[in-house]
Structures are given as structure tokens and as C-alpha cells.
Write an enzyme that holds these catalytic residues in place. Structure first.
Site, PDB file in Angstrom:
ATOM      1  N   GLU A 187    -123.871 -30.211  49.653  1.00  0.00           N
ATOM      2  CA  GLU A 187    -125.148 -30.675  50.250  1.00  0.00           C
ATOM      3  C   GLU A 187    -125.852 -29.525  50.979  1.00  0.00           C
ATOM      4  O   GLU A 187    -126.464 -29.716  52.024  1.00  0.00           O
ATOM      5  CB  GLU A 187    -124.920 -31.847  51.230  1.00  0.00           C
ATOM      6  CG  GLU A 187    -124.213 -33.046  50.643  1.00  0.00           C
ATOM      7  CD  GLU A 187    -125.114 -34.029  49.903  1.00  0.00           C
ATOM      8  OE1 GLU A 187    -126.347 -33.817  49.892  1.00  0.00           O
ATOM      9  OE2 GLU A 187    -124.579 -34.985  49.337  1.00  0.00           O
TER      10      GLU A 187
HETATM   11  C1  LIG Z   1    -115.866 -30.984  45.530  1.00  0.00           C
HETATM   12  C2  LIG Z   1    -117.255 -30.563  45.190  1.00  0.00           C
HETATM   13  C3  LIG Z   1    -118.178 -31.505  44.762  1.00  0.00           C
HETATM   14  C4  LIG Z   1    -119.472 -31.113  44.407  1.00  0.00           C
HETATM   15  N1  LIG Z   1    -120.343 -32.059  43.920  1.00  0.00           N
HETATM   16  C5  LIG Z   1    -121.528 -31.641  43.405  1.00  0.00           C
HETATM   17  C6  LIG Z   1    -122.382 -32.578  42.719  1.00  0.00           C
HETATM   18  O1  LIG Z   1    -122.085 -33.772  42.623  1.00  0.00           O
HETATM   19  N2  LIG Z   1    -123.532 -32.106  42.170  1.00  0.00           N
HETATM   20  C7  LIG Z   1    -123.903 -30.797  42.271  1.00  0.00           C
HETATM   21  O2  LIG Z   1    -124.945 -30.454  41.750  1.00  0.00           O
HETATM   22  N3  LIG Z   1    -123.121 -29.890  42.923  1.00  0.00           N
HETATM   23  C8  LIG Z   1    -121.944 -30.281  43.474  1.00  0.00           C
HETATM   24  N4  LIG Z   1    -121.131 -29.366  44.108  1.00  0.00           N
HETATM   25  C9  LIG Z   1    -121.550 -27.977  44.190  1.00  0.00           C
HETATM   26  C10 LIG Z   1    -121.967 -27.579  45.586  1.00  0.00           C
HETATM   27  O3  LIG Z   1    -123.187 -28.167  45.891  1.00  0.00           O
HETATM   28  C11 LIG Z   1    -122.002 -26.042  45.640  1.00  0.00           C
HETATM   29  O4  LIG Z   1    -120.659 -25.594  45.603  1.00  0.00           O
HETATM   30  C12 LIG Z   1    -122.719 -25.525  46.884  1.00  0.00           C
HETATM   31  O5  LIG Z   1    -124.087 -25.768  46.777  1.00  0.00           O
HETATM   32  C13 LIG Z   1    -122.484 -24.025  47.111  1.00  0.00           C
HETATM   33  O6  LIG Z   1    -122.778 -23.286  45.969  1.00  0.00           O
HETATM   34  P1  LIG Z   1    -121.712 -22.197  45.412  1.00  0.00           P
HETATM   35  O7  LIG Z   1    -120.402 -22.875  45.336  1.00  0.00           O
HETATM   36  O8  LIG Z   1    -122.270 -21.604  44.198  1.00  0.00           O
HETATM   37  O9  LIG Z   1    -121.599 -21.134  46.558  1.00  0.00           O
HETATM   38  P2  LIG Z   1    -122.553 -19.852  46.729  1.00  0.00           P
HETATM   39  O10 LIG Z   1    -123.959 -20.278  46.671  1.00  0.00           O
HETATM   40  O11 LIG Z   1    -122.111 -18.774  45.828  1.00  0.00           O
HETATM   41  O12 LIG Z   1    -122.210 -19.460  48.216  1.00  0.00           O
HETATM   42  C14 LIG Z   1    -121.058 -18.678  48.575  1.00  0.00           C
HETATM   43  C15 LIG Z   1    -121.214 -18.261  50.040  1.00  0.00           C
HETATM   44  O13 LIG Z   1    -122.386 -17.465  50.191  1.00  0.00           O
HETATM   45  C16 LIG Z   1    -123.259 -18.060  51.139  1.00  0.00           C
HETATM   46  N5  LIG Z   1    -124.635 -17.848  50.709  1.00  0.00           N
HETATM   47  C17 LIG Z   1    -125.197 -18.112  49.512  1.00  0.00           C
HETATM   48  N6  LIG Z   1    -126.510 -17.833  49.528  1.00  0.00           N
HETATM   49  C18 LIG Z   1    -126.794 -17.405  50.767  1.00  0.00           C
HETATM   50  C19 LIG Z   1    -127.977 -16.982  51.423  1.00  0.00           C
HETATM   51  N7  LIG Z   1    -129.175 -16.960  50.821  1.00  0.00           N
HETATM   52  N8  LIG Z   1    -127.893 -16.611  52.708  1.00  0.00           N
HETATM   53  C20 LIG Z   1    -126.718 -16.649  53.379  1.00  0.00           C
HETATM   54  N9  LIG Z   1    -125.565 -17.040  52.818  1.00  0.00           N
HETATM   55  C21 LIG Z   1    -125.606 -17.421  51.527  1.00  0.00           C
HETATM   56  C22 LIG Z   1    -122.880 -19.524  51.170  1.00  0.00           C
HETATM   57  O14 LIG Z   1    -123.253 -20.140  52.403  1.00  0.00           O
HETATM   58  C23 LIG Z   1    -121.380 -19.468  50.984  1.00  0.00           C
HETATM   59  O15 LIG Z   1    -120.747 -19.215  52.192  1.00  0.00           O
HETATM   60  C24 LIG Z   1    -119.846 -29.762  44.507  1.00  0.00           C
HETATM   61  C25 LIG Z   1    -118.932 -28.806  44.975  1.00  0.00           C
HETATM   62  C26 LIG Z   1    -117.648 -29.190  45.290  1.00  0.00           C
HETATM   63  C27 LIG Z   1    -116.669 -28.147  45.750  1.00  0.00           C
END
Ligand SMILES: Cc1cc2nc3c(=O)[nH]c(=O)nc-3n(C[C@H](O)[C@H](O)[C@H](O)COP(=O)(O)OP(=O)(O)OC[C@H]3O[C@@H](n4cnc5c(N)ncnc54)[C@H](O)[C@@H]3O)c2cc1C
Length: 589
Positions: free
Chosen positions: A399
């Protein structure tokens, strides 16, 4: 049904007001709300908690059956229109339900994938035909939904999705790409899929598994939430009818962001509910576990933990209810259709992000202390403490990660300030004149919680000092100064939380509520701790913004503005701890 008096409060405006105005609190729940809470609590205790082992063994037929039961109880369509099978209730009703569903985090994720992430985009952006076709079956639990936004290369940067939608000669669409980490992915029947038309225009679609070409990957091996399905979703030339575009082509970001605005508020509220449950577990364990010949609950170190768990949860809960009341009041004033409800969510997007960060971090604090209070038993799977701890970790990631939400909180406020929607620039300028001219801090309010109200007022000044100085120093470059923005967010979060807690406690005291002394203790402990955090965050923000004499002058001003009154918080935490231990559960709800 509305929950608060008519009010025209705007999102973020609390920072510029002397008083919080009419705030909704858990003590103002109606009979109808309480009945809804009781129904949910009984359902969770009787049907969901016993089902956890089977859910963790990936029995998705059971997940479906439980969703159907939720549908029968009306829990999936609490605020959906009645004509499609919803109950058309307020957001406070949704809040009391998610707080209780939270007891089982795995099923809560399944539930959220359906009741928030699938129902909401259709209610807010669907055509009448889409609502008539899908809502009745989603609200009854007959079909299961999922929200497919994230991809391997685009999580936080969701709008960089690579999934493509290509228009076909007959007007339909062909979708191809791969979505990742999709909750309910293993068994959902319909998906809200975000794809780029011709690789450019970000657009939402309603996609049925039955269209063909859509398949689920294997279940992810996760740290927690083992009873919730999380898979990739592969789309290979999926043919989607023209009428299944959700919202407008190229406006998918509106669908995604408004769904998330509400989802963040809801997740924060869910986490406050999870904290309440864990406090009950910790208190019961501490009362029963004996060491050195006495219950560990009698030790000051354990009382400190329980007291702090209660105070932080009280604040997280108070701000969630306050936010629900604000959203409900805005919806009540609106035309009550999809676009106007979306606008109400957008209006309180700052508060929703605060609710998400505060709720998720409070829950992680509470669950960590819950493990600690359980000692070795907290680390083994015979007790729920271990499972709760693992299950909760993802809340700070989905979220919108807490880092992203921290950027959004001051970022949105600054944008509204520069557009003149909130008086940020004028207030920051006036404050600068006031604090730099070394005017003494106003004092003298000996009313109950007077010292806390004064502190909340000073938190607001600190927030304005930090944001005003940063704006002046960095101008347009402020959005790249992430450390400063994060510290500013911390000040804003504690300010909104502290004000919400004090407002609630003041009302309980004025009404002579039987638990008034405990309300007072929780608010005072929270504000006192918040003062230390606000001071640290503000110092770090200012030091990251200015240097030399300017920094020295501002730090001196900070010392003048932020003067916590001496407080014996040890005694107050003990009072809270003894109350939860005596009752074996969280005290306030
Ligand atoms: C159990 C689970 C259920 C999920 N369910 C859904 C779902 O139903 N539908 C769906 O669409 N997604 C879902 N997700 C995905 C989830 O929304 C994403 O994992 C989340 O948005 C983070 O994206 P990422 O994992 O690519 O991390 P990244 O975006 O790669 O982030 C990695 C780190 O970098 C930081 N970061 C990234 N960009 C920036 C920035 N601009 N400035 C500062 N820091 C930054 C982040 O805060 C984090 O600490 C789910 C994930 C999990 C683990």
C-alpha cells in the site's frame, strides 16, 4: 448515515487551526456500529481463527468459503451502493470491521484484496454496466477479486509498468505482461489490471480469468501471511472487451491512487486493531507467567512495555477514527457518487498516509514487545506472538512503502500550500517573525490536559518551522531532499496523532467517562514521548537544511517553542499496564 456533524474541514487544515474541531472517536460509535463490530468479532473468533492452519496449508477453497460468509454477513460491501447488494454504510463501519478482521492477518489480506482493492475501484470508477455486472457477485463473495498493479520492475514506481494493452480492430484490447506479488492471485476470478495502452497511456481494466490467456504463477514463499495467496499473474494476449476499461484511457493513475488513498487509511486502522489484540495477549501472558516467584506483569520493566503499547495504540486508534469521521463528513456533503467519493479520499490523502505509517509502525512496535514479553515462548510457533510478528512485517511495504508515504505527507502539504489551498506559506512566514523575535511561549492553561494542548500547539509551530525553512532553502528542489522530508513527516505524524489523542481524552474527561483517568494517562504518555521524537526529528531536519549561525538561531528558537512540562510518565504507564493486566485485554474498546 453520517457520523460527524456538518463540517467543512479540509485535508491538512488541522496544522493551521488552534483546535481540532469536532473529532470522531471510538466512544461515539452508534448502536449499529457496535452491532457490526460484535458480528465481525464473533465471526472472526468462530470461523477464521480456527481455520488458520488450513489457510496456511493453502486451502483456497476455504478462503473462498470464508469470503462467501463475509458476503452473507454484508462485510464485503459495507460502503457499496445498496442497489448492487452493498449496505451503503459510512467509513466508520468499515473501520470497525477491518479492526476486527485484523486478528487474522492472512485472511485480512484476502479480505482486503476483495473488499477494498476490487470493490472500491469498481464503485469509484465503474460504469453502471460494470457495477451491475460485477458488484453483486463480488459483494456476495461468489467471485473473488485481485488488484494487479505491481510488476517485477515497478513496485513503488507503479506507473512505470510494462504490461501493454493493444487495441484490436474490433475495439477490444489485448493485454500482455507479468504482474507480481498479487494478493488472491492463486484463485481470483477477476483482476483490476493496470496496463499501458500502446506502451504509454496508463489505464485500468477489469479482466476475467475466464477471458483466457491469464495464468497464476506458483505461490511465493513468504516471511509471513502464509494463509494468503501471493502469486505472479501472467497475461498472454488476454482479450478484454472494450467495455471493460475501468475509468478513462490514460487515467489509470487516478484509479490506482484513489484506491490506495483509501487502502492506506484502511490498513492503518487494521493495524490499530491488530495492536489491540496483541496487547490483550501480552497482558494475559504477563499476568500468568511467573518468574522469581511473581507474575512478570508485576515488574516495572514489563509495565513500561505494556503502558507504552497502550499509549501508542490509543493514539493510532484515535487518529484512525478521526480520519474516518473526516472522510465520512466529506462524503456526506458530496453527491455520493463515485467521483465525489474519490474526491473525498483525495482530500484526506495526507491523513490516510499518516494513518498508514503510524498504524503499521505502532503495530510493529507492539508485536515486537509482545514477543519480548513472551520471552522464549515468543520465538516459537506454539504461541501466536511469533506468527503475528512475521505476518505484520509486510504492512510497511505494501500500500505504498512507509518511505514513499513519508515523502507524500509533507509533499502533498507543500503542494497544497503553494496552490493556496492551505495557508502554509503565510503561516510559516508569520511563525518565523514570532519565533525569531524570541517571544515567550504562551502559558498558563491549567485546564485538564492543558499542558498537552500547549505541546500540540508547539508541535504545529515546529512543523511549520521545519517545512517553512526547507521551502525557503530548497525551493523547487525540496522534493529531492528526502531526509528532510522524512523528518518533517515524522513531526507531522506525531502532531496529528498527539492532537487526535488529546482531543479524544479531553472529550472522555469532559463527559465523565468511567475510563477517563486512563484516557488521560494514555494521552499524556503519548504526548510526552512525542515531544522527544518531534524535538529529535526537527533538529535533524533543520541541521539538514541550514548551517552556521542560521542553524544556531533556529535551534535556539526550537528550544523556546518546544518546552515539555515535567511529567512522571513512569507512574502513568504503570497505571495503564495495571489496567490492561487486570482486564486481560486492551482497555478502551
Ligand atoms: C505479501 C505481499 C502482497 C502484495 N499484494 C499486492 C497486490 O495485491 N497488488 C499489487 O499490485 N501489489 C502487491 N504487492 C506489491 C507491493 O505493493 C510492493 O512490494 C510495494 O509497492 C513495494 O514495491 P517493491 O517491492 O518493488 O519495492 P521497491 O519499490 O523496489 O522499494 C525498495 C525500497 O526502496 C525504497 N524506495 C523505492 N522508491 C523510492 C523513492 N522514490 N524514494 C525513497 N525510497 C524509495 C522503498 O521504500 C523500499 O524501502 C504485494 C507485496 C507483498 C510482499
Amino acid at each position: 448515515m453520517t457520523t460527524t456533524a456538518e463540517t467543512t474541514i479540509k485535508g491538512g487544515s488541522w496544522l493551521f487551526e488552534d483546535t481540532p474541531g469536532d473529532t470522531f472517536t471510538p466512544e461515539k460509535l452508534s448502536e449499529e456500529h457496535r452491532l457490526m463490530a460484535q458480528t465481525t468479532e464473533e465471526f472472526v473468533a468462530a470461523e477464521i481463527m480456527p481455520a488458520l492452519p488450513r489457510l496456511e496449508a493453502k486451502d483456497w477453497e476455504l478462503s473462498r468459503a470464508l469470503l462467501r460468509k463475509c458476503g452473507e454477513l454484508g462485510l464485503l460491501g459495507l460502503s457499496a451502493p445498496e442497489q448492487y447488494g452493498g449496505l451503503d454504510l459510512d467509513k466508520v463501519s468499515s473501520l470497525v470491521v477491518v479492526e476486527r478482521i485484523a486478528r487474522s492477518a492472512s485472511f485480512a489480506t484476502t479480505f482486503g484484496g476483495q473488499a477494498n482493492l476490487t470493490v472500491l475501484p469498481i464503485v469509484l470508477f465503474g460504469t453502471e454496466a460494470q457495477k451491475a455486472k460485477y458488484l453483486p457477485r463480488v459483494l456476495s463473495g461468489e467471485i473473488v477479486g485481485a488488484y494487479a498493479l505491481s510488476e517485477a520492475g515497478s513496485g513503488s514506481d507503479a506507473l512505470a509498468a510494462k504490461t501493454r494493452a493493444t487495441k484490436q480492430p474490433d475495439g477490444s484490447w489485448s493485454l500482455s505482461g507479468e504482474k507480481m506479488w498479487i494478493s488472491n492471485g492463486g484463485f481470483a476470478d477477476i483482476f483490476i489490471v493496470f496496463a499501458k495502452v500502446d506502451g504509454e497511456q496508463f489505464t485500468a481494466f477489469i479482466v476475467e480469468r475466464a477471458f483466457g490467456g491469464l495464468s497464476s504463477g506458483k505461490e511465493e514463499h513468504k516471511m509471513g501471511l502464509h494463509g494468503s495467496s501471493t502469486t505472479t499473474i501472467l497475461l498472454q494476449d488476454v482479450r478484454v472487451p472494450a467495455e471493460n476499461v475501468l475509468g478513462e484511457i490514460g487515467r489509470g493513475h487516478k484509479v490506482a491512487l484513489n484506491t490506495l488513498n483509501y487502502g492506506r487509511f484502511s490498513l492503518g486502522a487494521m493495524c490499530a486493531g491488530g495492536s489491540r489484540g496483541a496487547i490483550g495477549d501480552a497482558a494475559k501472558y504477563a499476568a500468568g507467567r511467573k518468574q522469581f516467584g511473581q507474575p512478570i506483569a508485576s515488574f516495572g520493566a514489563i509495565k513500561h512495555k505494556l503502558g507504552e503499547m497502550v499509549a501508542r495504540t490509543y493514539a493510532a486508534e484515535s487518529l484512525a477514527y478521526r480520519t474516518a469521521g473526516l472522510i465520512d463528513a466529506a462524503i456526506a456533503r458530496s453527491a455520493h457518487d463515485g467521483p465525489s467519493i474519490a474526491r473525498a479520499f483525495e482530500e484526506f490523502a495526507i491523513e490516510a498516509s499518516i494513518c498508514k505509517v503510524m498504524g503499521t509502525e505502532t503495530l510493529d512496535f507492539v508485536l515486537d514487545e509482545n514477543v519480548q514479553i513472551h520471552g522464549g515462548n515468543g520465538f516459537v510457533s506454539d504461541y501466536m506472538a511469533e506468527r503475528y510478528f512475521r505476518d505484520a512485517r509486510v504492512n510497511r511495504i505494501f500500500e505504498g512503502t512507509n518511505e514513499i508515504n513519508r515523502m507524500l505527507i509533507p509533499g502533498m502539504l507543500v503542494r497544497r500550500g503553494l496552490k493556496g489551498e492551505v495557508p502554509l506559506v503565510a503561516a510559516a512566514r508569520a511563525l518565523q517573525d514570532e519565533v525569531l523575535s524570541a517571544s515567550p511561549q504562551a502559558g498558563g492553561d491549567d485546564a485538564p490536559l492543558g499542558a498537552e494542548r500547549r505541546l500540540v500547539a508547539s508541535f504545529k509551530k515546529v512543523a511549520l518551522m521545519v517545512i517553512g525553512t526547507a521551502l525557503q532553502t530548497f525551493g523547487d528542489r525540496l522534493e529531492t531532499e528526502q531526509e528532510v522530508l522524512s523528518f518533517a513527516a515524522d513531526v507531522l505524524i506525531d502532531t496529528y496523532a498527539a492532537e487526535s489523542a488529546v482531543a479524544r481524552a479531553s472529550e472522555a474527561m469532559a463527559a465523565g467517562h468511567p475510563l477517563a483517568p486512563l484516557h488521560e494517562a494514555a494521552a499524556r504518555v503519548f504526548v510526552s514521548e512525542a515531544a522527544t521524537r518531534v524535538d529529535t526529528a526537527a533538529r535533524s531536519a533543520l541541521a539538514g537544511t541550514v548551517e552556521g549561525d542560521t542553524l544556531r538561531t533556529l535551534l535556539a528558537a526550537l528550544r523556546r517553542v518546544l518546552k515539555p512540562a515535567p511529567l512522571n510518565a513512569v507512574r502513568l504507564r504503570r497505571q495503564l499496564a495495571e489496567a490492561v493486566t487486570a482486564r486481560g485485554k486492551y482497555i478502551f474498546a
